[in-house]
Write an enzyme that holds these catalytic residues in place. Structure first.
Site, PDB file in Angstrom:
ATOM      1  N   LYS A 208     -13.036   2.668   1.519  1.00 23.77           N
ATOM      2  CA  LYS A 208     -12.657   2.667   2.938  1.00 23.77           C
ATOM      3  C   LYS A 208     -13.873   3.066   3.770  1.00 23.77           C
ATOM      4  O   LYS A 208     -14.434   4.144   3.579  1.00 23.77           O
ATOM      5  CB  LYS A 208     -11.487   3.612   3.178  1.00 23.77           C
TER       6      LYS A 208
ATOM      7  N   ARG B  21      -8.473  19.217   8.226  1.00 19.28           N
ATOM      8  CA  ARG B  21      -7.340  19.420   9.145  1.00 19.28           C
ATOM      9  C   ARG B  21      -7.353  20.825   9.723  1.00 19.28           C
ATOM     10  O   ARG B  21      -7.910  21.751   9.132  1.00 19.28           O
ATOM     11  CB  ARG B  21      -6.007  19.229   8.409  1.00 19.28           C
TER      12      ARG B  21
ATOM     13  N   THR C   3      -5.535  -1.000  10.509  1.00 18.94           N
ATOM     14  CA  THR C   3      -5.140   0.019  11.495  1.00 18.94           C
ATOM     15  C   THR C   3      -4.919  -0.514  12.913  1.00 18.94           C
ATOM     16  O   THR C   3      -5.803  -1.129  13.495  1.00 18.94           O
ATOM     17  CB  THR C   3      -6.131   1.211  11.505  1.00 18.94           C
TER      18      THR C   3
ATOM     19  N   ARG D 173       0.835  -1.204   0.000  1.00 20.53           N
ATOM     20  CA  ARG D 173       0.000   0.000   0.000  1.00 20.53           C
ATOM     21  C   ARG D 173       0.866   1.248   0.000  1.00 20.53           C
ATOM     22  O   ARG D 173       1.745   1.398   0.843  1.00 20.53           O
ATOM     23  CB  ARG D 173      -0.891  -0.023   1.238  1.00 20.53           C
TER      24      ARG D 173
END
Ligand code: PGA
Ligand code: MN
Length: 469
Positions: free
Chosen positions: A218, A76, A276, A35
């Site tokens: 995802k 962000r 994760t 990945r």
């Protein structure tokens, strides 16, 4: 029964793994997918990683699925002159970057106007800091600190349950996608998918670019969980992106969601990747915690197709050990996996292909066949067999390199290359020969083959054959 590992392993490539000898070691340890995480690194670095992965793949003689993971519309904190310390109970204004004044905390892209509302939470830095919005004026959200902490510039921001007015593919994503397609990637992982339409948009872009890459949606937003059946129709695979998902829905909800997402994907014959923090402590230590070992084992028992490493292999000190650890856990737990082929296809109209796959698994089991051989053009027939989680090894045979690399992520499937066949007898013979050469079957072993007799026409599976190698 075979001791071959069935669960696939994806490793994120980063500074700790971008070396050809290391990549060869990762492949030897069990890496099936590599990945490239476009949230970090430059195009030059990803280009180098891709080149080295392909070189190591050629050296090791095993197809590797190359995955470009796009950052997506991640919100962000913007630039800050200095870190900001927030104390519980304090008032703070969070504002879209263009509208920020004075001491406001700026966020980019601008998502607050029209989306934030009184009562919603703003989480910063994976939820370490939590604010509650009390009122919104234009693009400024007047908030109260619920959990205090230090806010650093550019940390991630989540608004759980809030539908954000941003495009699914940002300008950066489009530029990264364009670059990644030039690298010959096999999969694109799409971050913060909200709906089937988001996936369809990416697929349309891939089609326009003439790419054969498959889409991994995802699942990391509440909206995606709610739209899962639709998303699964459109995507080729899903990732349980537990990092952001945990921030969005709360960590306590993640374990059950993981099971539900895996099961839904299995029912549709689409690979699910569990991701994760699987072996997080191995970033710094050569041994996992017992809790981490259990996490990997439980994801496998849940039926995941693949398990994924992130920082462990991208920036960790023990990338090869992390892959080895996953492979070892997989081999230890897989003999206890249930055999699914007797389950009815849930809520779907039966297709000839599905019924054929089921029957092929039955035959293989009843006859104690050494392997199920699946000559396949696109790899979809191998997926259909894999979803039934047969105990017998599945060998997928194709002359299409892209299909070999796609199937590298499919549970239980060993992809093998064969030359293009002209007729079906030729196809059977080449398939058996290849499985023998790979050492999966020996002379005299019984095998079950299933394929379409209209050679090289996708979706035409209509024959099951019992043969002897
Ligand atoms: P990320 O996705 O690492 O790109 O954020 C995975 C996750 O959120 O778990
Ligand atoms: Mn994420």
């Amino acid at each position: 029964m075979t001791a071959e590992r069935r669960t696939k392993i994806v490793a994120t490539i980063g500074p700790a793994s971008t070396r050809e000898d290391l990549l060869s070691s990762l492949i030897e340890a069990g890496m099936d997918g590599a990945r490239l995480n476009f949230s970090h690194g430059t195009h030059e670095e990803h280009g180098e990683s891709a080149r080295l992965v392909r070189a190591a793949q050629a050296a090791m003689g095993r197809p590797i699925a190359l995955i470009a993971d796009l950052q997506g519309p991640k919100v962000r904190i913007g630039d800050l002159p200095a870190p900001v310390e927030l104390r519980e109970g304090e008032a703070v204004v969070v504002a879209d970057q263009d509208a920020a004044r004075g001491d406001d905390l700026p966020v980019a892209p601008g998502v607050l106007a029209g989306a934030a509302h009184a009562g919603c939470d703003i989480l910063i830095d994976d939820g370490l800091v939590r604010l509650r919005v009390e009122r919104v004026e234009g693009a400024r959200a007047f908030s109260r600190v619920v959990t205090g902490g230090v806010v650093n510039p550019h940390k991630g921001v989540n608004l759980p349950g809030v539908s954000l007015p941003v495009p699914s593919l940002t300008e950066k994503d489009l530029a990264d996608l364009d670059f990644a397609l030039g690298l010959g990637i096999d999969y694109v992982a799409q971050s913060f998918v909200r709906s089937r339409a988001d996936v369809a948009l990416l697929r349309a872009k891939l089609e326009r670019a003439g790419s054969e890459a498959w889409v991994i949606a995802k699942i990391e937003l509440q909206e995606a969980v709610a739209a899962l059946p639709d998303i699964l129709e459109e995507a080729d695979a899903v990732m349980i992106a537990r990092g952001d998902l945990g921030v969005e829905v709360g960590v306590a909800e993640v374990p059950l969601l993981q099971k539900q997402i895996i099961l839904s994907a299995l029912e549709r014959g689409k690979p699910a990747i569990t991701a994760t923090q699987m072996l997080e402590s191995m970033i710094a230590r050569p041994e996992p915690t017992r809790a981490e070992a259990s996490d990997v084992a439980n994801a496998i028992l849940d039926g995941t197709s693949a398990v994924m490493l992130s920082a462990e292999t991208a920036v960790g000190r023990y990338p090869v050990e992390a892959v080895e650890t996953m492979a070892e856990i997989a081999r230890a737990v897989e003999p206890s996996l249930g055999y699914r082929h007797q389950l009815p296809a849930a809520a779907e109209a039966p297709t000839v292909g599905r019924a054929m796959s089921n029957a092929a698994c039955d035959l293989a089991e009843a006859l104690s066949a050494k392997a199920i051989l699946v000559p396949t053009f696109t790899g979809k027939t191998a997926s259909a067999v894999a979803r039934l989680r047969p105990q017998r090894p599945i060998v997928a045979l194709t002359h299409v390199l892209g299909s070999l690399q796609h199937m590298a992520l499919e549970w239980g499937v060993t992809p093998l290359e064969i030359e293009e066949s002209t007729d079906v007898d030729d196809l059977w013979r080449r398939s058996i020969d290849a499985a023998r050469e790979a050492g999966i079957v020996s002379e005299g072993d019984r095998v079950v083959l299933t394929a379409g007799t209209a050679v090289n026409i996708p979706g035409s599976t209509n024959v099951i054959k019992v043969d002897t190698a």
